[in-house]
Design a protein around this motif. Structure first.
Motif, PDB file in Angstrom:
ATOM      1  N   VAL A  88      -9.431 -15.016  -3.588  1.00  0.00           N
ATOM      2  CA  VAL A  88      -8.500 -16.030  -2.847  1.00  0.00           C
ATOM      3  C   VAL A  88      -9.334 -16.987  -3.816  1.00  0.00           C
ATOM      4  N   LEU A  89     -10.396 -17.890  -3.266  1.00  0.00           N
ATOM      5  CA  LEU A  89     -11.190 -18.856  -4.650  1.00  0.00           C
ATOM      6  C   LEU A  89     -11.466 -19.197  -5.916  1.00  0.00           C
ATOM      7  N   ALA A  90     -10.785 -17.831  -6.486  1.00  0.00           N
ATOM      8  CA  ALA A  90     -10.225 -18.037  -7.780  1.00  0.00           C
ATOM      9  C   ALA A  90      -9.352 -19.218  -8.725  1.00  0.00           C
ATOM     10  N   ASP A  91      -9.686 -19.339  -9.800  1.00  0.00           N
ATOM     11  CA  ASP A  91      -8.644 -20.204 -10.474  1.00  0.00           C
ATOM     12  C   ASP A  91      -6.961 -19.439 -11.052  1.00  0.00           C
ATOM     13  N   GLY A  92      -6.651 -19.134 -10.601  1.00  0.00           N
ATOM     14  CA  GLY A  92      -5.602 -17.674 -11.107  1.00  0.00           C
ATOM     15  C   GLY A  92      -5.488 -16.349 -10.224  1.00  0.00           C
ATOM     16  N   PRO A  93      -4.618 -15.649 -10.459  1.00  0.00           N
ATOM     17  CA  PRO A  93      -4.027 -14.288 -10.190  1.00  0.00           C
ATOM     18  C   PRO A  93      -5.625 -13.268 -10.668  1.00  0.00           C
ATOM     19  N   VAL A  94      -5.668 -12.888  -9.690  1.00  0.00           N
ATOM     20  CA  VAL A  94      -7.079 -11.394  -9.378  1.00  0.00           C
ATOM     21  C   VAL A  94      -6.663 -10.181  -9.224  1.00  0.00           C
ATOM     22  N   HIS A  95      -5.517  -8.928  -9.942  1.00  0.00           N
ATOM     23  CA  HIS A  95      -5.397  -7.802  -9.584  1.00  0.00           C
ATOM     24  C   HIS A  95      -6.240  -7.023  -9.181  1.00  0.00           C
ATOM     25  N   PHE A  96      -6.153  -5.940  -8.304  1.00  0.00           N
ATOM     26  CA  PHE A  96      -7.465  -4.876  -7.772  1.00  0.00           C
ATOM     27  C   PHE A  96      -6.582  -3.695  -8.329  1.00  0.00           C
ATOM     28  N   ASP A  97      -7.574  -3.079  -9.009  1.00  0.00           N
ATOM     29  CA  ASP A  97      -7.119  -1.151  -8.482  1.00  0.00           C
ATOM     30  C   ASP A  97      -8.552  -0.384  -8.427  1.00  0.00           C
ATOM     31  N   GLY A  98      -7.362   0.909  -8.432  1.00  0.00           N
ATOM     32  CA  GLY A  98      -8.409   1.159  -8.630  1.00  0.00           C
ATOM     33  C   GLY A  98      -8.271   3.413  -8.431  1.00  0.00           C
ATOM     34  N   ASP A  99      -8.689   4.272  -8.038  1.00  0.00           N
ATOM     35  CA  ASP A  99      -8.873   5.594  -7.861  1.00  0.00           C
ATOM     36  C   ASP A  99      -7.293   5.877  -7.081  1.00  0.00           C
ATOM     37  N   PRO A 100      -6.834   7.088  -7.171  1.00  0.00           N
ATOM     38  CA  PRO A 100      -5.444   6.929  -6.298  1.00  0.00           C
ATOM     39  C   PRO A 100      -6.710   7.527  -4.759  1.00  0.00           C
ATOM     40  N   ARG A 101      -7.769   8.230  -4.260  1.00  0.00           N
ATOM     41  CA  ARG A 101      -8.072   7.900  -3.364  1.00  0.00           C
ATOM     42  C   ARG A 101      -7.897   6.194  -2.828  1.00  0.00           C
ATOM     43  N   SER A 102      -8.632   5.264  -3.264  1.00  0.00           N
ATOM     44  CA  SER A 102      -8.863   4.086  -3.003  1.00  0.00           C
ATOM     45  C   SER A 102      -7.613   3.666  -2.606  1.00  0.00           C
ATOM     46  N   TYR A 103      -5.902   4.409  -2.818  1.00  0.00           N
ATOM     47  CA  TYR A 103      -4.727   3.688  -2.250  1.00  0.00           C
ATOM     48  C   TYR A 103      -4.452   4.392  -1.342  1.00  0.00           C
ATOM     49  N   GLU A 104      -5.376   4.577  -0.726  1.00  0.00           N
ATOM     50  CA  GLU A 104      -5.516   6.013   0.467  1.00  0.00           C
ATOM     51  C   GLU A 104      -6.226   5.176   1.795  1.00  0.00           C
ATOM     52  N   ARG A 105      -7.177   4.919   1.550  1.00  0.00           N
ATOM     53  CA  ARG A 105      -7.950   3.805   2.134  1.00  0.00           C
ATOM     54  C   ARG A 105      -7.539   2.702   3.223  1.00  0.00           C
ATOM     55  N   PRO A 106      -8.254   2.479   4.166  1.00  0.00           N
ATOM     56  CA  PRO A 106      -8.044   1.327   4.966  1.00  0.00           C
ATOM     57  C   PRO A 106      -7.740  -0.077   4.256  1.00  0.00           C
ATOM     58  N   GLN A 107      -7.045  -0.733   4.037  1.00  0.00           N
ATOM     59  CA  GLN A 107      -7.391  -2.104   3.590  1.00  0.00           C
ATOM     60  C   GLN A 107      -6.685  -2.834   4.768  1.00  0.00           C
TER      61      GLN A 107
END
Length: 359
Positions: free
Chosen positions: A28-47
């Motif tokens: 959030v302190l960056a100057d611009g958008p930061v996209h985060f992705d990961g492997d399929p299991r990361s989609y299932e983990r609590p965020q």
């Protein structure tokens, strides 16, 4: 100060819980958008804890309404911060994530946990100690502060030289090797005073039949040739569960490991995976509401699946010391925390360990 990170940027977290929780509050302190992705299991983990808290503090995050990965943080170079409530009952990392970046928010951050008990609480204490080492003012519950409330005062961080302790949790399979074989292992540079929850290995493995002592070379752990079952609340040290379960499957009495329901949300559902894989080798493991009950049985060889989970791979290696014909599927997944694990394991067994001594 100018943002340290300029967007647009893309970050692949793989399946690393710490990375997926700790970096968005910084983004959030960056100057611009930061996209985060990961492997399929990361989609299932609590965020959701991190996402909802950052939104409440004024951040703009696109996650398609999932409360999970993948997501994009639209950094604006600054964040007001201030008080926020979150439920960290599924991961202590939700709290640590906000504390680590909070000093750079205009109003700091006040994190109030609302919900059930926070798992792995000692890890938050580690975060607090590291922040204080960097000159950050932190008010924490264990220092007489309000229960379940952490406050970080805004301010500059002080750069300094830091001696990083070894990751004590990573010693779990090596000490287990000594316990299972009746051998001896020495881990160099084990700190006599530490906030790492992995230090509980000394007490847990001693209860299971080993003996440990500090020597001039490091912490020496010796197996006695007998392995005892254990009744243990592992809520604060959940990451140690897979290897402890492996040792328990080889013990002379029943074990009950509890306080670890949150392990169902780790790299894989660690409770279900441990039960299935040990039982497939002839074991008798049952899942409880918040843990495992392990009744030792004679085990036989077979493939131990790891589910791309480094802790399951090291647990399988421990069982393989006592059971002929155990094959570890995808041992390379240990690279997440121990890139040279197969080589280190081989050297341990042949007595030629560079970082310790096997016997």
């Amino acid at each position: 100060p100018a943002p340290a990170l300029r967007g647009p940027a893309s970050i692949d977290v793989g399946n690393a819980g710490t990375v997926m929780r700790f970096l968005p509050p910084l983004a959030v302190l960056a100057d611009g958008p930061v996209h985060f992705d990961g492997d399929p299991r990361s989609y299932e983990r609590p965020q959701h804890g991190v996402i909802n808290a950052l939104r409440a503090l004024g951040a703009r995050i696109d996650d398609g309404g999932r409360g999970a990965f993948p997501l994009t943080v639209h950094g604006t170079g600054a964040l007001d911060g201030g008080p926020v409530e979150l439920d960290a009952s599924s991961s202590s990392q939700f709290v640590s994530a906000l504390l680590l970046s909070g000093a750079r928010y205009n109003n700091g951050v006040e994190v109030r946990h609302v919900g059930g008990p926070v798992p792995s609480l000692p890890h938050i204490r580690m975060t607090v100690e590291m922040l204080r080492l960097a000159g950050v003012q932190v008010d924490a519950p264990e220092d007489g502060g309000e229960k379940d409330v952490w406050r970080v005062t805004p301010g500059a961080l002080i750069g300094r030289d830091v001696v990083v302790e070894p990751d004590l949790s990573n010693a779990a399979p090596f000490f287990a090797a000594a316990l299972v074989t009746g051998g001896r292992v020495t881990v160099r540079d084990w700190p006599k005073h530490t906030t790492q929850p992995g230090d509980q290995l000394r007490e847990i493995y001693s209860r299971m039949g080993g003996v440990c002592e500090f020597t001039d070379e490091g912490l020496q752990f010796t197996g006695t040739g007998r392995i005892h079952g254990i009744e243990a609340d592992l809520h604060d040290v959940g990451e140690l569960t897979p290897v402890i379960a492996a040792v328990a499957a080889l013990a002379d009495s029943e074990s009950h490991l509890y306080g670890i329901a949150h392990l169902r949300l780790h790299e894989t559902d660690r409770l279900a995976a441990l039960a299935k894989e040990i039982n497939d080798l002839g074991g008798d493991v049952t899942e409880t509401e918040d843990g495992l009950r392990i009744r030792p049985r004679p085990l036989h060889g077979g493939v131990f699946h790891t589910y791309e989970d480094h802790r399951l791979a090291t647990a399988a290696a421990v069982i393989g010391l006592a059971v002929e014909g155990v094959r570890v599927e995808n041992v390379a997944t240990t690279a997440k925390t121990l890139p040279d694990f197969p080589k280190m394991w081989d050297e341990l067994l042949t007595g030629a360990v560079a970082g310790g001594r096997g016997g």
